[in-house]
Design an enzyme around this catalytic site. Structure first.
Site, PDB file in Angstrom:
ATOM      1  CB  SER B  48      -1.012   0.041   1.114  1.00 22.86           C
ATOM      2  OG  SER B  48      -1.807  -1.100   1.190  1.00 22.86           O
ATOM      3  CG  HIS B  52       1.695   0.998   8.812  1.00 24.53           C
ATOM      4  ND1 HIS B  52       0.313   0.970   8.617  1.00 24.53           N
ATOM      5  CD2 HIS B  52       2.229   0.249   7.858  1.00 24.53           C
ATOM      6  CE1 HIS B  52       0.024   0.226   7.533  1.00 24.53           C
ATOM      7  NE2 HIS B  52       1.177  -0.334   7.165  1.00 24.53           N
ATOM      8  CB  VAL B 173      21.825 -17.321  -3.348  1.00 24.11           C
ATOM      9  CG1 VAL B 173      22.498 -18.297  -2.291  1.00 24.11           C
ATOM     10  CG2 VAL B 173      22.208 -15.817  -3.007  1.00 24.11           C
ATOM     11  NE  ARG B 314      -1.258  -8.577   4.032  1.00 24.75           N
ATOM     12  CZ  ARG B 314      -2.397  -8.894   3.206  1.00 24.75           C
ATOM     13  NH1 ARG B 314      -2.406 -10.196   2.685  1.00 24.75           N
ATOM     14  NH2 ARG B 314      -3.280  -7.975   3.036  1.00 24.75           N
ATOM     15  CD  GLU B 346       3.139 -10.043   8.389  1.00 26.22           C
ATOM     16  OE1 GLU B 346       2.181  -9.740   7.835  1.00 26.22           O
ATOM     17  OE2 GLU B 346       2.922 -10.981   9.335  1.00 26.22           O
ATOM     18  CB  SER B 347       2.417  -5.127   7.276  1.00 24.78           C
ATOM     19  OG  SER B 347       2.290  -3.646   7.771  1.00 24.78           O
ATOM     20  CB  CYS B 412      -1.484   8.441 -19.239  1.00 26.70           C
ATOM     21  SG  CYS B 412      -2.431   7.649 -20.639  1.00 26.70           S
ATOM     22  CB  CYS B 447      -3.262   4.400 -22.374  1.00 26.81           C
ATOM     23  SG  CYS B 447      -1.457   4.638 -22.608  1.00 26.81           S
ATOM     24  CB  CYS B 452       4.229   5.738 -23.343  1.00 33.00           C
ATOM     25  SG  CYS B 452       3.624   4.867 -22.178  1.00 33.00           S
TER      26      CYS B 452
END
Lengths: 135, 486, 413
Positions: B48, B52, B173, B314, B346-347, B412, B447, B452
């Site tokens: 997102s 936080h 690796v 996640r 993760e978050s 755009c 688009c 482009c």
């Protein structure tokens, strides 16, 4: 004795936006013979359908590679309709040649390819450039 | 080829890059090994983009401490790295009495974590911050912010590289061993790296790196979150982030709207465990669900506003049947001295990254001497933001100085040829189409590159001599074209 | 920053912009400036190298570049002024434009503006196509650009999603260039391309067209390896049990066009959700005085001939506006789509002059009439042997028939 088979084929007429749904009765033997065409609202329809069933004709568009132009390809087309079955041979002729810029719209680039009676003509201008950067 | 260095970092996500950049302040040689052709190709670019505040994490955990610390570090870091950041705040909204109770406990928890400025707001106060917001009460956290996640990851890597860190992209690796003093790491390219310190920041693949050393106590359960990206037409609809009060035992924070620093709005993320750590597919079931919730959350939304979907994963440590969260693992292993192991970041990994960099540096310092570099350059060259975000007069000046600014390639997003050229000639020498996209924002608009991409292909051909087979979307196996027509 | 003034600015140098500028000059405007993003005129026609253009206007079938060239030659013969390689970045409701090019960033004050920016293709993202995001997924128009303008082949084994004309044309093009086109899948129960193209692009080359079938999943992490398709029910939802896998390395999308109106929206032009274009009156003037719209940016056309015709009208009326002959009115006669009609435009007319309505029907049918009515009073009728959503219908209405009408309804019966 002659062996023949009667079949019915459906076509949508492409002559005008009415798009008549045509039905054709054809006799397929050593030669295809169109026996009857129904569903057309004008006289152009049956004529078109008969041609389409016996020997469909097409114009085709493609590209030919250009040396030293501002486009790598020049777009081309046949200047008259050719039999559908000759398209693959005409494409071979189109793929096999290379032309040099400049090219002008309407220039004839290939005469009567693959034994057809059409010419391959350029459909865009390709200007000459002196700094050819690759492809 | 065998390469000796002081520190090997496996994984060039935001965490690996933050560690690399932190260590690049010192006289140590660092190699970052990344299996993809670019940095931030996993979870780091697929989230997102929220900084936080730290209200959601249990006091005393690494997630609590590092997110609050990381959040506080981010402002200066972004100013050095020329990255857009906006502290737009967040409303966590309660719909009922139970929800209000949750808000109070979140506030208490946040205060224990030293989250600044938390307030419980009533409806009237909520409306002042975000007109039209639903719910009866809200917890306001002013330190919540937004950032471009891949922008940050790329900038960290570029700045690290400018300070001497070597990035080996496309170096997956394949094997790790430890001799008496050093770790020996082999890559798919047949190269060998040796160093006394090895850092595992492989994210979704961190359990596999552990396994290569014979550490089998960790396992990552990828949990997918799908998003939809909305047209910039809706820019400005949200002035702050609005999240529902969390449900107990949930794997994410619930589906919500997030504005991005570039003006799009994201709907998502969903939450669904998957088998593969690189299964970034979108599903029709979830996209349908996201659209439905999107229309409820944003009544102005029209069906033509959806421009793209994407998904992220996640790195969960708990299996699906357990769910929920576990704290980050950030450890200096006694059984493998010199192995610094990061698992399950993760978050709030993005928010915590700069603080994780500091923590990892402390750990590294026990094994190698960290002597200050005379010439550490903390700033990344350039300016914050894109050409199209500048005032008209400034644009006119730039175009007058460099005509490449005058030529708009991506209509755009209004991205100029100069910005495309900069992205093509990036310091990490990534040469993929997605590399150009993530750096310049070209092809990210409505688009989606329809107009482009052909122009970018032309630039690469004319100015960099690309042949049809040279164009890769993202990886070696992703050629854009099959050859020439003629 | 340079600040310049022009009587009329035409935005876009494709078929609409060229025709609008030429028409404005022919109608007496001496100061016309055309602004085009690309370095060449002609817009998307340059890559449409197939034939079939110009049958209505010129009585012969031309390729896209040839059709464009006729207008480019006329544009040059009229000594019209243009800025090529120039993009309009923004416009305000007072017709002030900011434009950018390698020659500089400029502000232009325009006496009148004609919007003729064309349209863009719907993308995989726009239709929320599920699955992975590998290489090999292109809109048909982007593929057409690579193949026809850049000499680059996009793939060897293709599936085409959507039966729009560009998709059909590309099916033939890919085949002639040696690729294998597996199938064309159309979610609707009828094809959206012209019958001629179904015959000449698909049937001629034995490429199957599957109706009521859609692509429901993409496979491949790096390059596309295949798609899953399924039949759909009347609600266009996949029917379980009908899924099948089709291997391919390329997916071309021909799933619709969207008028490109970001500039118009930025200037607060009132839009119409049914067309995706501006609301216009019988002079093609938008809600902003002096701002006109024509071509695919107003509504998506199926024939370029109609684009040129519409643009010529816009050019003529823009000149009338500059001469003071057209003023926004206090009230208009509203025109609404009725039964069987998806959209109709103009959305309002002054009643001062005859006008032609352009409309699309909602579903295919035969032997129906298009009616223009003022409640129960019949003002115009057009008998149609064949009606199809892919084919625009035009119907003329005489001003002297309007009487005191306030609201007209257009329907199919």
């Amino acid at each position: 004795m002659r062996e023949c088979k009667m079949t019915e084929k459906e076509l949508i007429c492409v002559i005008c936006p009415n798009g008549c749904e045509l039905k054709a009765l054809i006799e397929e033997g050593s030669q295809t013979v169109v026996r009857k065409i129904s569903g057309a609202l004008c006289e152009k329809g049956p004529a078109w359908a008969e041609q389409e069933l016996i020997n469909p004709m097409r114009t085709i568009a493609s590209s030919i590679i250009v040396d030293g132009g501002d486009y790598p390809l020049v777009s081309v087309r046949t200047d008259a309709a050719i039999p559908l079955k000759s398209i693959s041979n005409v494409m071979k002729a189109i793929k096999s040649i290379k032309v040099k810029a400049p090219v002008k719209v309407g220039d004839v680039l290939i005469r009567e390819p693959a034994g057809t009676s059409c010419n391959i003509i350029a459909t865009r201008h390709v200007n000459e450039v002196f700094d050819d950067s690759g492809i | 080829m065998m390469k000796k260095c002081d520190v090997i970092i496996i994984g060039a996500g935001v965490v690996g890059n933050a560690i690399a950049r932190e260590l690049s302040r010192y006289e140590v040689s660092i190699a970052v090994l990344e299996k993809e052709l670019d940095v931030a190709m996993g979870a780091s670019s697929r989230n997102s983009g929220v900084l936080h505040s730290g209200i959601h994490y249990k006091p005393g955990t690494l997630r609590a401490r590092l997110s609050v610390q990381g959040n506080a570090m981010m402002k200066d870091l972004c100013s050095d790295l020329k990255i857009k950041i906006e502290y737009i705040g967040k409303l966590t909204v309660a719909q009922d009495e139970d929800g209000i109770e949750t808000l109070h406990s979140l506030k208490e928890q946040g205060e224990a974590n030293n989250v600044p400025g938390l307030e419980i707001l009533d409806q009237e106060q909520m409306q002042q911050i975000q007109p039209g917001v639903g719910g009866i009460k809200a917890l306001y956290s002013p330190s919540t912010g937004i950032i471009c996640p891949y922008g940050l990851s790329i900038a960290l890597a570029e700045n690290a590289a400018a300070n001497g860190v070597e990035f080996y992209l496309g170096h997956g690796v394949t094997n790790i061993s430890k001799n008496s003093r050093e770790f020996v790491v082999n890559t798919a390219q047949g190269e060998e790296f040796e160093a006394p310190v090895l850092i595992n920041s492989a994210g979704l693949f961190s359990d596999r790196v552990c396994e290569m050393l014979g550490i089998d106590e960790y396992r990552i359960y990828p949990c997918r979150g799908e998003y939809l990206v909305l047209d910039k037409r809706l820019k400005g609809t949200l002035s702050t982030l609005v999240y529902p009060a969390p449900r107990k035992g949930g794997a994410g924070l619930g589906i919500h709207l997030t504005n991005t620093v570039d003006g799009n709005i994201l709907i998502g993320p969903s939450s669904e465990y998957v088998d593969e750590p690189d299964d970034f597919a979108s599903t029709s079931e979830i996209m349908t669900q996201l659209k439905k919730e999107g229309h409820e959350l944003l009544p102005e939304l029209s069906t033509t506003d959806f421009i793209r979907s994407f998904s992220g994963l996640r790195a969960k440590q708990n299996p699906p049947e357990v769910g929920g969260y576990k704290d980050f693992i950030i450890e200096s292993r006694d059984d493998f001295p010199g192995f610094i192991n990061l698992v399950g970041i993760e978050s709030p990994g993005l928010t915590s990254a700069p603080a994780i960099g500091l923590m990892a540096k402390e750990m590294v310092g026990r094994f190698v001497d960290l002597k200050d570099k005379d010439r550490f350059v903390s700033e990344r060259p350039g300016s914050v933001g894109f050409f199209h975000e500048l005032p008209e007069e400034k644009k006119a000046d730039l175009v007058a100085k460099n005509p490449d600014y005058g030529e708009v390639i991506c209509r755009c997003e209004q991205i100029t040829k100069k910005e495309i050229l900069d992205a093509i000639q990036n310091p990490l020498r990534n040469s993929t189409i997605n590399g150009i996209k993530y750096r310049s924002r070209a092809m990210m608009g409505r688009c989606q590159g329809g107009f482009c991409l052909p122009r970018i292909v032309e630039i690469l051909k004319q100015e960099f001599g690309y042949k049809p087979e040279d164009y890769l979307l993202q990886s070696k196996g992703s050629p854009l074209f099959s050859g020439r027509v003629r | 920053m340079q600040n310049i003034k022009h009587d009329l600015v035409v935005i876009g140098g494709g078929p609409a912009g060229l025709a609008a500028a030429i028409s404005a000059r022919r109608n007496g405007c001496r100061d016309v400036l055309l602004i085009e993003r690309a370095k060449t005129y002609g817009g998307i026609l340059n890559q449409c190298i197939h034939d079939g253009f110009g049958l209505h206007r010129f009585g012969e079938t031309l390729t896209g570049p040839e059709y464009a060239q006729l207008y480019i030659d006329e544009f040059k013969a009229q000594r019209l002024e243009a800025m090529l390689g120039t993009i309009v970045l923004s416009m305000d409701s007072g017709r002030n434009l900011y434009v950018s090019s390698r020659n500089g960033f400029k502000k232009i004050e325009a006496g009148a503006v004609i919007l003729s920016m064309g349209c863009r293709e719907r993308t995989a993202g726009a239709i929320s196509l599920p699955g992975t995001r590998p290489a090999g997924i292109y809109t048909a128009g982007a593929a057409q650009n690579f193949i026809n303008l850049q000499n680059i082949m996009v793939g060897k084994q293709a599936v085409i999603m959507g039966s729009g004309d560009i998709g059909l044309i590309m099916a033939r093009r890919m085949t002639l260039e040696g690729a294998k086109v597996e199938s064309v899948f159309e979610i609707l129960p009828y094809a959206s391309g012209l019958p001629r193209n179904i015959q000449q692009c698909l049937n001629d080359y034995d490429i199957p067209l599957h109706l009521s079938t859609s692509v429901i999943n993409l496979h491949g992490k790096e390059r596309l390896t295949g798609v899953t398709v399924a039949e759909v029910n009347e609600g266009l939802m996949p029917v379980p049990g009908t899924e099948r896998y089709v291997p391919c390395d390329t997916l071309l999308l021909s799933v619709g066009l969207i008028p490109e109106n970001e500039l118009s929206r930025g200037a607060n032009v009132v839009m119409e959700s049914r067309t995706g274009g501006a609301q216009v009156d019988d002079t093609l003037m938008t809600s902003l005085p002096g701002v006109f719209s024509c071509g695919n940016v107003l509504h998506v056309h199926d024939l370029v001939d109609h684009v040129s015709e519409e643009a010529e009208l816009a050019g003529r009326f823009a000149v009338e506006y500059l001469d003071g002959g057209i003023q926004p009115r206090e009230s208009y006669i509203q025109i609404e789509p009725g039964e069987g009609v998806r959209y109709v435009l103009p959305q309002k007319v002054s009643g001062a002059r005859d006008f032609t309505l352009s409309l699309r029907v909602a579903a295919p049918s035969r032997n129906q009439s298009v009616w223009v009515k003022d409640s129960e009073k019949k003002l115009a009728r057009k008998k149609m042997l064949r009606l199809h959503p892919a084919e625009m219908v035009r119907i003329k209405v005489k001003a002297n028939k309007l009487g005191s009408a306030k609201r007209l309804c257009v329907s199919v019966k």
